[in-house]
Design a protein around this motif. Sequence first.
Motif, mmCIF file in Angstrom:
data_model
loop_
_atom_site.group_PDB
_atom_site.id
_atom_site.type_symbol
_atom_site.label_atom_id
_atom_site.label_comp_id
_atom_site.label_asym_id
_atom_site.label_seq_id
_atom_site.Cartn_x
_atom_site.Cartn_y
_atom_site.Cartn_z
ATOM 1 N N ARG A 1 34.965 26.096 47.398
ATOM 2 C CA ARG A 1 35.824 25.832 48.572
ATOM 3 C C ARG A 1 37.075 26.715 48.513
ATOM 4 N NH1 ARG A 1 31.806 23.288 48.962
ATOM 5 N NH2 ARG A 1 31.349 25.343 49.758
ATOM 6 N N THR A 2 37.616 26.899 47.287
ATOM 7 C CA THR A 2 38.801 27.755 47.140
ATOM 8 C C THR A 2 38.479 29.189 47.537
ATOM 9 O OG1 THR A 2 39.594 26.341 45.349
ATOM 10 C CG2 THR A 2 40.551 28.533 45.527
ATOM 11 N N LEU A 3 37.315 29.662 47.076
ATOM 12 C CA LEU A 3 36.926 31.027 47.420
ATOM 13 C C LEU A 3 36.722 31.178 48.923
ATOM 14 C CD1 LEU A 3 34.379 31.799 44.554
ATOM 15 C CD2 LEU A 3 36.801 32.399 44.683
ATOM 16 N N GLU A 4 36.185 30.154 49.584
ATOM 17 C CA GLU A 4 35.937 30.236 51.023
ATOM 18 C C GLU A 4 37.228 30.258 51.831
ATOM 19 O OE1 GLU A 4 31.616 27.934 50.985
ATOM 20 O OE2 GLU A 4 33.394 26.947 51.756
ATOM 21 N N ARG A 5 38.332 29.865 51.238
ATOM 22 C CA ARG A 5 39.614 29.943 51.955
ATOM 23 C C ARG A 5 40.248 31.337 51.837
ATOM 24 N NH1 ARG A 5 40.324 24.755 49.592
ATOM 25 N NH2 ARG A 5 41.802 25.547 48.058
ATOM 26 N N GLY A 6 39.528 32.270 51.227
ATOM 27 C CA GLY A 6 40.020 33.642 51.169
ATOM 28 C C GLY A 6 40.508 34.062 49.797
ATOM 29 N N TYR A 7 40.493 33.167 48.841
ATOM 30 C CA TYR A 7 40.949 33.521 47.503
ATOM 31 C C TYR A 7 39.826 34.218 46.712
ATOM 32 C CZ TYR A 7 44.964 30.499 48.387
ATOM 33 O OH TYR A 7 46.083 29.934 48.885
ATOM 34 N N SER A 8 40.212 34.927 45.688
ATOM 35 C CA SER A 8 39.257 35.588 44.790
ATOM 36 C C SER A 8 39.690 35.342 43.345
ATOM 37 C CB SER A 8 39.201 37.099 45.063
ATOM 38 O OG SER A 8 38.821 37.355 46.390
ATOM 39 N N VAL A 9 38.743 35.522 42.443
ATOM 40 C CA VAL A 9 39.015 35.363 41.014
ATOM 41 C C VAL A 9 38.662 36.673 40.318
ATOM 42 C CG1 VAL A 9 38.447 34.123 38.908
ATOM 43 C CG2 VAL A 9 38.542 32.910 41.088
ATOM 44 N N ILE A 10 39.608 37.174 39.514
ATOM 45 C CA ILE A 10 39.361 38.398 38.748
ATOM 46 C C ILE A 10 39.068 38.001 37.301
ATOM 47 C CG2 ILE A 10 40.307 40.612 38.014
ATOM 48 C CD1 ILE A 10 42.158 40.549 40.419
ATOM 49 N N LEU A 11 37.916 38.465 36.809
ATOM 50 C CA LEU A 11 37.476 38.127 35.454
ATOM 51 C C LEU A 11 37.487 39.379 34.589
ATOM 52 C CD1 LEU A 11 34.410 35.884 36.314
ATOM 53 C CD2 LEU A 11 36.745 35.168 35.815
ATOM 54 N N SER A 12 37.927 39.216 33.337
ATOM 55 C CA SER A 12 37.935 40.328 32.377
ATOM 56 C C SER A 12 36.541 40.511 31.801
ATOM 57 C CB SER A 12 38.936 40.026 31.260
ATOM 58 O OG SER A 12 38.829 40.988 30.239
ATOM 59 N N LYS A 13 36.049 41.746 31.756
ATOM 60 C CA LYS A 13 34.703 42.006 31.243
ATOM 61 C C LYS A 13 34.670 42.302 29.751
ATOM 62 C CE LYS A 13 31.416 43.711 33.338
ATOM 63 N NZ LYS A 13 30.409 44.625 33.879
ATOM 64 N N ASP A 14 35.834 42.695 29.169
ATOM 65 C CA ASP A 14 35.821 43.029 27.743
ATOM 66 C C ASP A 14 36.281 41.862 26.883
ATOM 67 O OD1 ASP A 14 38.972 44.908 27.709
ATOM 68 O OD2 ASP A 14 38.408 42.998 28.601
ATOM 69 N N LYS A 15 36.399 40.698 27.504
ATOM 70 C CA LYS A 15 36.705 39.481 26.744
ATOM 71 C C LYS A 15 35.623 38.458 27.022
ATOM 72 C CE LYS A 15 41.714 40.206 26.623
ATOM 73 N NZ LYS A 15 43.042 39.632 26.915
ATOM 74 N N ASN A 16 35.946 37.213 26.678
ATOM 75 C CA ASN A 16 35.002 36.145 27.002
ATOM 76 C C ASN A 16 34.687 36.165 28.493
ATOM 77 O OD1 ASN A 16 34.120 33.391 27.793
ATOM 78 N ND2 ASN A 16 34.300 33.077 25.606
ATOM 79 N N PRO A 17 33.412 36.050 28.902
ATOM 80 C CA PRO A 17 33.076 36.127 30.329
ATOM 81 C C PRO A 17 33.772 35.073 31.183
ATOM 82 C CG PRO A 17 31.137 36.337 28.976
ATOM 83 C CD PRO A 17 32.263 35.973 28.049
ATOM 84 N N HIS B 1 36.933 34.272 30.902
ATOM 85 C CA HIS B 1 38.376 34.498 30.906
ATOM 86 C C HIS B 1 38.829 35.031 32.253
ATOM 87 C CE1 HIS B 1 42.363 35.563 29.557
ATOM 88 N NE2 HIS B 1 42.152 36.817 29.969
ATOM 89 N N ALA B 2 39.694 34.320 32.931
ATOM 90 C CA ALA B 2 40.217 34.734 34.225
ATOM 91 C C ALA B 2 41.568 35.427 34.039
ATOM 92 C CB ALA B 2 40.386 33.530 35.145
ATOM 93 N N ILE B 3 41.809 36.481 34.830
ATOM 94 C CA ILE B 3 43.086 37.200 34.801
ATOM 95 C C ILE B 3 44.156 36.328 35.449
ATOM 96 C CG2 ILE B 3 44.305 39.259 35.597
ATOM 97 C CD1 ILE B 3 42.212 39.745 33.443
ATOM 98 N N ARG B 4 45.239 36.082 34.710
ATOM 99 C CA ARG B 4 46.297 35.210 35.214
ATOM 100 C C ARG B 4 47.591 35.957 35.508
ATOM 101 N NH1 ARG B 4 44.829 29.977 34.587
ATOM 102 N NH2 ARG B 4 43.059 29.553 33.212
ATOM 103 N N GLY B 5 47.797 37.162 34.973
ATOM 104 C CA GLY B 5 49.043 37.889 35.201
ATOM 105 C C GLY B 5 48.774 39.357 35.452
ATOM 106 N N PRO B 6 49.656 40.027 36.189
ATOM 107 C CA PRO B 6 49.433 41.440 36.524
ATOM 108 C C PRO B 6 49.391 42.340 35.301
ATOM 109 C CG PRO B 6 51.669 40.748 37.110
ATOM 110 C CD PRO B 6 50.939 39.515 36.741
#
Length: 404
Positions: free
Chosen positions: A352-368, A370-375
Motif C-alpha cells: 500500500r505504501t508503494l502504491e502511494r508513490g513511495y519507493s524503497v532503495i535496497l543495497s545489493k552489496d549487503k544483506n538483501p 538492508h534498506a537505504i536510510r540516509g543519503p
Amino acid sequence: MSEISREILSVGDLNRAIATSLEERFDTVWVGGEISNFKAYDSGHWYFSLKDEEGQIRCVMFRGRNGQVGFMPQFGDKVEVSASLGMYVPRGDVQLTIQTLRRAGMGGLYEAFLKLKAKLAKEGLFDEERKRALPTHPRSIGIITSSQAAALKDVLSTLARRAPHIPIVVYPTLVQGPEAPAGIIAALKAANEENVVDVILLVRGGGSIEDLWAFNDEQLAYAIAHSDIPVVSGVGHETDFTIADFVADLRAPTPTGAAELAAPRKDQLLQELSAIQQALLQRVNQRVEREAQTLDQLALRLSHALPNPDRMREQITGLQKRLYQSWSVRMDNWKRNQTHLQSQLELLNPQRTLERGYSVILSKDKNPLHAIRGPKELIPNKEFQICMADGEAEVRFAEVKITP
C-alpha cells in the motif's frame, strides 16, 4: 535328403534361441552412450536408444527400475547403464534391459549417493513418522542459502507476494564447494539457537550432481534430522534429488515451491479470519437464545409461584431487554475490533505504501533486506535495487549530490 530332413525353425523359435544364447553368453554389462529417441510411456516404462559414432542399440528400463534414477533423461544426454543383453523376440531386435542408469562420468559420486542413501534409510532418517508438519501460521520464516544466489531473490519475491506480513531471517552460507556442508550446518545450528523462526527453508538453484553435492553430506543429513525447527528442502530443479530432500520434513521441487509451501497466502488468512468471526457470532447467538429460553421457563414458573405475577413478568421483561442490550453492545464491540484489526493488517501491507508513490532503495552489496536510510549510503558506481509498486529496477548512480 539330408537338407529335407533337417528341422525347420519358425522365426519366433529362432529369435528365442538367439535371445537365450545372448543371455547365457553375457552377464550384466556396463555400456556408455548418448540418449536418442527417448519416450516415457503411461505405463511408467522408458524406451530409448543408446548410440555413439559407431552404432546404436535399443534399450528398455521398466518402471520399478527407473524410479531410482533421480532425473528424467533427455535427448543427447550422455549416460552409463548396467544392463542384461537379450532380444525382443516379436521384432527380432537386440536390446538392453537396463537395471541402473546414471549420468556419464559421475559413477563414483552416484554410487556414493546410493550407498549413503541406503545407510540413512536403514537408520530411519527418512521415515515419515519422524517428520513434522509445517506450522500453518508461522510467526517468521528462516532462509538458509547463499546471499548472492538467484534462488534467494526468487524466494523473497514469492514470500513478499504471498505473505508480506511475515518477517524473514536470512542465514547466509556457501551452498557449493568443499566448505559448503560445514557452512550449512553452522547456519542450521544458528537458527535453532536463536529460535526466532518457526520454519527453515534450505534452498539452492539447479545444477549438476557436483554442484549439488554439498546437500549429499552425511553430517548435514544428521543436522537436518536433529533440527528442532521444521526444515523444507528446495534444492535444484524438480528432477534433482539430494540426501537433504529425503531427510527434510518436506521436499519442494524448487526454491520457489519451498516458499509457497511455507507461507500461507494473505487472502487465505483473511478468509480464515472471517470464518472464525462467523463461527463466533453463531456461538454468541446460540448462547443468547439458550439464556432467553431459560428466562422464559423461569418466568413461567414464577407466574405460578408468586402472588403478583404481573409485576414479576415486568421485571423479567426488563431483565430480558437488559440481557439483549448487553449482548448487542458486546457483539458490536467485537465487530468494531474485527474491522479495526483488518484495517491495521491492510495498513501494515508494504504494498500500500508503494502504491502511494513511495519507493524503497535496497543495497545489493549487503544483506538483501538492508534498506537505504540516509543519503550518505548512496555511493556512486555501486548497484542498488529500487522496489516500486509496479516492479523493481536495478540502478547505478553516476553522481550523488547530498542537499542540506
